[in-house]
Design an enzyme around this catalytic site. Structure first.
Site, PDB file in Angstrom:
ATOM      1  N   CYS A 180       0.834  -1.205   0.000  1.00  0.00           N
ATOM      2  CA  CYS A 180       0.000   0.000   0.000  1.00  0.00           C
ATOM      3  C   CYS A 180       0.867   1.253   0.000  1.00  0.00           C
ATOM      4  O   CYS A 180       0.636   2.183  -0.776  1.00  0.00           O
ATOM      5  CB  CYS A 180      -0.910  -0.012   1.219  1.00  0.00           C
ATOM      6  SG  CYS A 180      -1.910   1.491   1.384  1.00  0.00           S
ATOM      7  N   TYR A 184       0.971   3.835  -3.244  1.00  0.00           N
ATOM      8  CA  TYR A 184       0.590   5.246  -3.154  1.00  0.00           C
ATOM      9  C   TYR A 184       1.759   6.153  -3.510  1.00  0.00           C
ATOM     10  O   TYR A 184       1.580   7.208  -4.125  1.00  0.00           O
ATOM     11  CB  TYR A 184       0.051   5.563  -1.752  1.00  0.00           C
ATOM     12  CG  TYR A 184      -1.448   5.412  -1.646  1.00  0.00           C
ATOM     13  CD1 TYR A 184      -2.275   6.526  -1.666  1.00  0.00           C
ATOM     14  CD2 TYR A 184      -2.038   4.157  -1.561  1.00  0.00           C
ATOM     15  CE1 TYR A 184      -3.656   6.401  -1.577  1.00  0.00           C
ATOM     16  CE2 TYR A 184      -3.415   4.010  -1.466  1.00  0.00           C
ATOM     17  CZ  TYR A 184      -4.227   5.124  -1.483  1.00  0.00           C
ATOM     18  OH  TYR A 184      -5.593   4.993  -1.409  1.00  0.00           O
ATOM     19  N   TYR A 211       1.103  12.714  -1.716  1.00  0.00           N
ATOM     20  CA  TYR A 211       1.616  11.363  -1.930  1.00  0.00           C
ATOM     21  C   TYR A 211       2.855  11.324  -2.829  1.00  0.00           C
ATOM     22  O   TYR A 211       3.513  10.281  -2.931  1.00  0.00           O
ATOM     23  CB  TYR A 211       0.513  10.465  -2.487  1.00  0.00           C
ATOM     24  CG  TYR A 211      -0.500  10.111  -1.423  1.00  0.00           C
ATOM     25  CD1 TYR A 211      -0.155   9.268  -0.372  1.00  0.00           C
ATOM     26  CD2 TYR A 211      -1.780  10.661  -1.441  1.00  0.00           C
ATOM     27  CE1 TYR A 211      -1.058   8.970   0.626  1.00  0.00           C
ATOM     28  CE2 TYR A 211      -2.700  10.368  -0.440  1.00  0.00           C
ATOM     29  CZ  TYR A 211      -2.333   9.522   0.596  1.00  0.00           C
ATOM     30  OH  TYR A 211      -3.227   9.232   1.599  1.00  0.00           O
ATOM     31  N   GLU A 253      -5.784  -3.744  -3.138  1.00  0.00           N
ATOM     32  CA  GLU A 253      -5.695  -2.327  -3.491  1.00  0.00           C
ATOM     33  C   GLU A 253      -6.454  -2.039  -4.787  1.00  0.00           C
ATOM     34  O   GLU A 253      -7.137  -1.019  -4.910  1.00  0.00           O
ATOM     35  CB  GLU A 253      -4.225  -1.903  -3.641  1.00  0.00           C
ATOM     36  CG  GLU A 253      -3.515  -1.641  -2.335  1.00  0.00           C
ATOM     37  CD  GLU A 253      -3.985  -0.367  -1.653  1.00  0.00           C
ATOM     38  OE1 GLU A 253      -4.848   0.343  -2.200  1.00  0.00           O
ATOM     39  OE2 GLU A 253      -3.483  -0.086  -0.552  1.00  0.00           O
TER      40      GLU A 253
END
Length: 579
Positions: A180, A184, A211, A253
């Site tokens: 994750c 990102y 991000y 995801e």
């Protein structure tokens, strides 16, 4: 068409890389376990990036209500993420690992604070806006179950007696979280690269900046480093569990992004807006080095060389007369060398002295010179008799064992086996033997329409003659047009052409959507000089989505002079079919 020897070597190297699978017992932690997994499961990162939600967000056309709902789901997820870090910290037996885990948890809490700033900007409370959707629940349940030790081969909560058992659970937890963070970070960088630095009007610039920031990139790296550290003492079986958890997290995801509701038309997946009553999707593809990792001409030549008699063997009168394997090798090397030299000369001869505006007819006229060149090459191959004496069964077996590009077979399987798509698939190729192509696809359970040259066989033995059907870019373009003319007019055709070389250029441009696989220097050189633009597919889709404003379905039309480039079949799959 003969393949240059240097390309044969290059393709063979690619084949080796493509067919080698990761052996968990041989993974060396010092080389970076997390990095290895990120590379191995890069396909999943592509599918996440190509989701309608991310493309709409990147383009700035994402409806504010959709973004608010995403923030709400992400808030639920981040709270579980912070709790998982807390559990991992309790399991970590090393002070340094505990400190690193604690810092990462603080980073997640900072991320939650960042969401509170989003609340002020977008006017919503992400923790209370809506109920948790099933995709979010599925991921958070998986994450917290892993952090609680509910993993195959691990004792239940409260029964972790030894420091090693606790460290193992910490490693498993990081395996479920690292993807994750890395994903990102990856998405942030990809989307940041598309922003105009002089334009602050993008509605989600703050999210993208967050991000793509150096601090978040550092947190992602720190998470990967911690996973590597915690995994050092694990066995090959335990590393296998780590890999499975990592892969599962990557897939969850994708599901998370796909679960975000969108009340707007999107450019991807292409088949989402496919109207069976009105539309017909026609997929065209080249074969050599588009679908394959080795050129088919090299494969046919190698079959001939391997099955040919040695120079000291006396051939019986009942057998078809063939060159010795040594003579065949020398002849093939000579043909390949001639092809390389003359092809480069031919390409140079058709180039305009300076770049011109895109004009399809002018390009057609220039490429006419390749027709004479390819015809001479094929005639030379026939006269050399290098393909004489090939056994049809040997050719078919070679086709069945042919290694296709990673993801190519699964893409076509999903298209052909889905009756609801109303999709037709055609392969257009310079290959000398259509049977080789048909065998390559049939090994994957596929029956596709093949348009290629054909070897002539006499009782399953090749005479060395070739039935010439597709020899030049103009022949491919003619076949492309003829195929479309044979369809009834009851539906509108939406055409996609996938290719890799100058031989595909006319079809790539004529199709509504032309997709270039690989990085052929000659294709880009010729195309660019004739005014063709090569645009990476993802930025191209974001631009297309932005142009539509998220209010109408994108309009695809051939002869635009724009071709889209990809580095893998995963991108093609994600764009056309989605997850």
């Amino acid at each position: 068409m003969a393949i240059p020897p240097r390309l044969i070597a290059s393709s063979s190297s690619s084949s080796s890389c493509t067919t080698t699978s990761t052996n968990n017992s041989s993974i060396h932690i010092e080389e970076g376990l997390a990095s290895k997994f990120w590379i191995k499961f890069r396909r999943e990162s592509v599918f996440s990036m190509y989701t309608p939600f991310i493309i709409s967000l990147a383009s700035g056309t994402l409806k504010i209500d959709s973004f608010r709902q995403y923030l709400s789901q992400d808030s639920h997820f981040l709270k579980s993420f912070a709790h998982a870090f807390e559990l991992a910290e309790e399991c970590a037996d090393d002070d340094e690992a505990k400190l690193a885990t604690s810092e990462l948890r603080k980073g997640v809490l900072e991320e939650l604070k960042m969401q509170n700033s989003f609340v002020q900007e977008w006017g919503t409370d992400p923790g209370k806006e809506s109920t948790v959707n099933s995709a979010t629940v599925k991921y958070t349940d998986f994450l917290l179950a892993t952090a609680s030790g509910k993993v195959e081969g691990v004792k239940g909560p409260g029964k972790l007696a030894t420091p090693f058992e606790r460290t193992k659970v910490a490693a498993y937890t990081l395996a479920a979280m690292t993807p994750c963070m890395r994903l990102y970070s990856f998405l942030g960088k990809e989307l940041q690269a598309l922003l105009d630095p002089e334009d602050d009007r993008h509605p989600y610039k703050k999210w993208i900046d967050s991000y793509s920031s150096e601090s978040f990139q550092a947190s992602a790296l720190q998470t990967e480093d911690l996973l590597d550290k915690l995994s050092v003492s694990l066995t090959s079986e335990e590393l296998d569990i780590i890999e499975k958890l990592y892969h599962q997290a990557m897939k969850l995801e994708i599901d998370f992004f796909l679960a975000q509701p969108l009340a707007q038309p999107t450019v991807a997946p292409l088949t989402k807006g496919h109207n069976l009553a009105e539309d017909r999707l026609v997929i065209f593809s080249d074969f050599d080095l588009t679908c394959t990792v080795v050129d088919s001409s090299a494969i046919l030549a190698e079959i001939a060389i391997v099955t040919a008699p040695k120079s000291d063997v006396v051939q019986s009168e009942a057998q078809i007369a063939r060159m010795s394997s040594a003579d065949l090798r020398n002849t093939w090397d000579l043909l390949s060398g001639q092809y390389t030299e003359e092809y480069e000369q031919c390409i140079e001869s058709i180039m305009p002295s300076k770049k011109v505006e895109f004009n399809y007819e002018a390009l057609c006229k220039a490429l006419e010179q390749l027709l004479d060149f390819e015809r001479r090459v094929n005639s030379r191959v026939i006269e050399s008799e290098v393909l004489k004496g090939l056994n049809l069964e040997d050719v078919k077996r070679a086709g069945e064992r042919l290694i296709l590009q990673d993801g190519c077979t699964s893409f076509f399987q999903k298209i052909v086996n889905n009756e609801n798509l109303n999709t037709n698939v055609h392969v257009l190729s310079y290959c000398w033997c259509g049977d080789l192509i048909r065998s390559a696809f049939s090994s994957g359970g596929l029956d596709v329409n093949v348009h290629a040259n054909e070897l002539i066989f006499d009782e399953s033995i090749s005479t060395g003659e070739i039935v010439k059907k597709v020899e030049s870019p103009l022949d491919k373009a003619q076949a492309f047009n003829d195929i479309l003319k044979n369809y009834s007019n009851d539906r509108k055709n939406l055409t996609v052409y996938i290719g890799d070389s100058v031989g595909d250029l006319l079809c790539l441009l004529k199709a509504d959507i032309g997709i270039v696989v690989g990085s052929s220097a000659s294709l880009r050189k010729v195309g660019s000089q004739f005014g063709v633009s090569f645009v990476p597919l993802f930025p191209g889709l974001v631009r297309k989505q932005k142009e539509s404003g998220g209010e109408s379905s994108p309009n695809w039309k051939g002869l635009s002079g724009i071709l889209y480039t990809v580095s893998s079949w995963a991108e093609i799959h994600a764009f056309i079919l989605g997850w």
